[in-house]
Each structure stands twice: as C-alpha cells, then as structure tokens.
Design a protein around this motif. Sequence first.
Motif, PDB file in Angstrom:
ATOM      1  N   HIS A   1       6.111   3.506  -3.239  1.00  0.00           N
ATOM      2  CA  HIS A   1       4.753   2.950  -3.233  1.00  0.00           C
ATOM      3  C   HIS A   1       4.678   1.796  -4.217  1.00  0.00           C
ATOM      4  N   LEU A   2       4.507   0.576  -3.699  1.00  0.00           N
ATOM      5  CA  LEU A   2       4.326  -0.614  -4.521  1.00  0.00           C
ATOM      6  C   LEU A   2       2.843  -0.936  -4.592  1.00  0.00           C
ATOM      7  N   ASP A   3       2.311  -1.066  -5.800  1.00  0.00           N
ATOM      8  CA  ASP A   3       0.868  -1.253  -5.948  1.00  0.00           C
ATOM      9  C   ASP A   3       0.586  -2.344  -6.963  1.00  0.00           C
ATOM     10  N   GLY A   4      -0.303  -3.263  -6.594  1.00  0.00           N
ATOM     11  CA  GLY A   4      -0.678  -4.338  -7.496  1.00  0.00           C
ATOM     12  C   GLY A   4      -1.666  -3.928  -8.560  1.00  0.00           C
ATOM     13  N   ASP A   5      -2.187  -2.703  -8.487  1.00  0.00           N
ATOM     14  CA  ASP A   5      -3.176  -2.224  -9.445  1.00  0.00           C
ATOM     15  C   ASP A   5      -2.646  -0.962 -10.130  1.00  0.00           C
ATOM     16  N   PRO A   6      -2.416  -0.995 -11.443  1.00  0.00           N
ATOM     17  CA  PRO A   6      -1.837   0.172 -12.122  1.00  0.00           C
ATOM     18  C   PRO A   6      -2.745   1.398 -12.102  1.00  0.00           C
ATOM     19  N   SER A   7      -4.066   1.205 -12.177  1.00  0.00           N
ATOM     20  CA  SER A   7      -4.969   2.359 -12.163  1.00  0.00           C
ATOM     21  C   SER A   7      -4.997   3.004 -10.778  1.00  0.00           C
ATOM     22  N   TYR A   8      -4.960   2.185  -9.719  1.00  0.00           N
ATOM     23  CA  TYR A   8      -4.903   2.741  -8.371  1.00  0.00           C
ATOM     24  C   TYR A   8      -3.576   3.447  -8.133  1.00  0.00           C
ATOM     25  N   LEU A   9      -2.498   2.905  -8.666  1.00  0.00           N
ATOM     26  CA  LEU A   9      -1.194   3.550  -8.524  1.00  0.00           C
ATOM     27  C   LEU A   9      -1.224   4.940  -9.140  1.00  0.00           C
ATOM     28  N   GLU A  10      -1.865   5.057 -10.285  1.00  0.00           N
ATOM     29  CA  GLU A  10      -1.974   6.359 -10.942  1.00  0.00           C
ATOM     30  C   GLU A  10      -2.758   7.346 -10.076  1.00  0.00           C
ATOM     31  N   LYS A  11      -3.869   6.881  -9.496  1.00  0.00           N
ATOM     32  CA  LYS A  11      -4.661   7.736  -8.616  1.00  0.00           C
ATOM     33  C   LYS A  11      -3.857   8.154  -7.381  1.00  0.00           C
ATOM     34  N   CYS A  12      -3.112   7.198  -6.824  1.00  0.00           N
ATOM     35  CA  CYS A  12      -2.339   7.477  -5.614  1.00  0.00           C
ATOM     36  C   CYS A  12      -1.208   8.466  -5.886  1.00  0.00           C
ATOM     37  N   THR A  13      -0.477   8.280  -6.969  1.00  0.00           N
ATOM     38  CA  THR A  13       0.624   9.195  -7.272  1.00  0.00           C
ATOM     39  C   THR A  13       0.096  10.603  -7.555  1.00  0.00           C
ATOM     40  N   ALA A  14      -1.096  10.692  -8.155  1.00  0.00           N
ATOM     41  CA  ALA A  14      -1.695  12.012  -8.378  1.00  0.00           C
ATOM     42  C   ALA A  14      -2.005  12.696  -7.047  1.00  0.00           C
ATOM     43  N   LEU A  15      -2.470  11.921  -6.065  1.00  0.00           N
ATOM     44  CA  LEU A  15      -2.759  12.500  -4.753  1.00  0.00           C
ATOM     45  C   LEU A  15      -1.476  12.864  -4.017  1.00  0.00           C
ATOM     46  N   TYR A  16      -0.445  12.029  -4.107  1.00  0.00           N
ATOM     47  CA  TYR A  16       0.849  12.399  -3.515  1.00  0.00           C
ATOM     48  C   TYR A  16       1.317  13.744  -4.074  1.00  0.00           C
ATOM     49  N   ASP A  17       1.235  13.889  -5.383  1.00  0.00           N
ATOM     50  CA  ASP A  17       1.659  15.140  -6.009  1.00  0.00           C
ATOM     51  C   ASP A  17       0.825  16.315  -5.503  1.00  0.00           C
ATOM     52  N   ARG A  18      -0.462  16.088  -5.371  1.00  0.00           N
ATOM     53  CA  ARG A  18      -1.359  17.151  -4.894  1.00  0.00           C
ATOM     54  C   ARG A  18      -1.015  17.572  -3.467  1.00  0.00           C
ATOM     55  N   LEU A  19      -0.552  16.604  -2.674  1.00  0.00           N
ATOM     56  CA  LEU A  19      -0.197  16.874  -1.277  1.00  0.00           C
ATOM     57  C   LEU A  19       1.256  17.328  -1.124  1.00  0.00           C
ATOM     58  N   GLY A  20       2.013  17.290  -2.208  1.00  0.00           N
ATOM     59  CA  GLY A  20       3.407  17.721  -2.147  1.00  0.00           C
ATOM     60  C   GLY A  20       4.336  16.701  -1.523  1.00  0.00           C
ATOM     61  N   ILE A  21       4.036  15.412  -1.692  1.00  0.00           N
ATOM     62  CA  ILE A  21       4.839  14.343  -1.099  1.00  0.00           C
ATOM     63  C   ILE A  21       5.714  13.706  -2.188  1.00  0.00           C
ATOM     64  N   PRO A  22       7.036  13.660  -2.006  1.00  0.00           N
ATOM     65  CA  PRO A  22       7.894  12.996  -2.999  1.00  0.00           C
ATOM     66  C   PRO A  22       7.647  11.498  -3.011  1.00  0.00           C
TER      67      PRO A  22
END
Length: 291
Positions: free
Chosen positions: A108-129
């Motif tokens: 996941h490449l993201d131009g916004d560091p705060s959005y990247l943090e939110k997205c990685t938290a959701l990936y983890d919640r969904l169990g996605i590597p």
Amino acid sequence: MGFQAGDLVARYSYNCDILFRITAVKDGKAELIGEEVRLQADSPLSDLKKIDDQEREKRQKESKEKEENCYRLFRQECRLLKERNEYETTDSYSSSTPYFEMRGRVLHLDGDPSYLEKCTALYDRLGIPVYGVHLPEKEMPNQVASLLHMVRPDILVITGHDAYLPSRGEENDLKAYRHSKAFGQTVREARNIVPQLDDLVIFAGACQSYFEWLIKAGANFASAPNRVNIHALDPVYIAAKISLTPFMDQVSILQLIRNTITGEEGLGGLETKGVLRRGVPWKSEDSALNR
C-alpha cells in the motif's frame, strides 16, 4: 480569525460539506487536505470556517458510524465467503485433512501518512497482510519498482490525494488533475514488471481522479468515474476483498463496489480474480504464512 497549519476547517462556498486539515498558510490562502476523504484543495482564508470541538466530535461520530456500518457489512460478507470456501474445501479434501490459507499480500503506497496509519490499522483488523509505505505522490513512479521486487505483493494500492481542477482543462485533460498523472505513471511502472492483471491486482487513485486514464494505464480498479470524492478507507476494502477471494473465483465488481463507503460513483474496475490460495497439510506454525 487567525488560521494555521493543523487547524480543522470547512469551506463556506461548498456549504461546509467536507472537513479539511490545513497543511500550510501562505499569501492569504490555505492548502488543504481532506480529513476523511482523499481530496487536496486550496482556499482563500476568507472562505474558511474553523471547526470547533463540538462540531468536530459530531462529524467524527457520524463518520465513525458510517465506517463501522461498512465494516460490519464487509465482515458479514467475509463470513459467508469463508463458509463457502470451507464447504468447497471439504469436497476437495477429506474432512479429516486440515488445510491452511494464504491470503493475498498488499503493498500500500499512500501520499498521506495519517491515512496510511488508518488504512494499515484496518488491514490488521481484517487480517490482511500488508506492507505500507508513505511516499509523496510524485515520488511513487520512481520507487514502485524497487518496492515490488522487495515486497513481492499480490495486490498493489496506489493512493493519496488528488483533485480535478476545471480551471486547468476538461475532464479528459490529464493536466487538469493534481496527481492522476503520477498515479498512472506508477501503474505503468508496475505493469512493466508484472504485466498480467491477475498476477498483480492494482487499485489506483484518490478523490476525483482520472478514472479512464488509470484503467488504461493498467489498473484493475480505480477512482473516480464520476469525479467525486472517495473515502480514505475505500482502497482497503477493495484490496481486502481481493485478498480473501480464492484465486479460481472472479470477484463481483458491483457487489465489491457497493460494499465500499463511497459506492459506484467513486469507484470502478475490471473483471478480476481473487488471490487467496488454500494448501495442505496444516501445522500450527503455518499460521505465520499470512503475516
């Protein structure tokens, strides 16, 4: 009223419909990024309304409720998909044969560091590597090749902030978009390495992005067909559905998009297969395969 970087604001000229965070103030103008949508904009300071704590909490509560509703729908769909997978697997293997799953890995490449943090938290919640990287949008074309070689993902997400600027040209003019060109160039660089659509599934785009350009560049899914804003977490739901769908199955595009927060006006794509694979035999240490 004084404004500074970090202030939460809305624009009077747009009926204060979107919350923005100020990133810089210069010469009577503010540079803005969406607090919940992947939109980049600028505005005269005279057009800005500063959002107080009470209104901020109200809007954040409404946004959270929308996100949680989308999450519940996605988890419900995942349960149904898992039940179907288990039924099909017991037809292939005896009921006494344990098996394991390898879910699709996301870069996941993201131009916004705060959005990247939110997205990685959701990936983890969904169990996605996932392997997340913050990069300015214009740097993505230069970095994507080395990252693909290092991470070797099944799914590539290319996102950040974008905007369509009518003052710069028509909707079919690439120069009228803030970062669609960079997103499309990144897709092309990735396709030079992995040409086949089902060998590397790509989502590209942000708010109001040039959808047709991104699809022609080689993306499986992109934003925004109707040049609307998309939610910060929409790319995660698309990537997660691909990750959890078996590689022999085709993802239903309409069902996939309807289960995102933004929906059909902001997201579209091509017929695409899933990337999940099952294997035997299962051992306790195999749980590390999805990390």
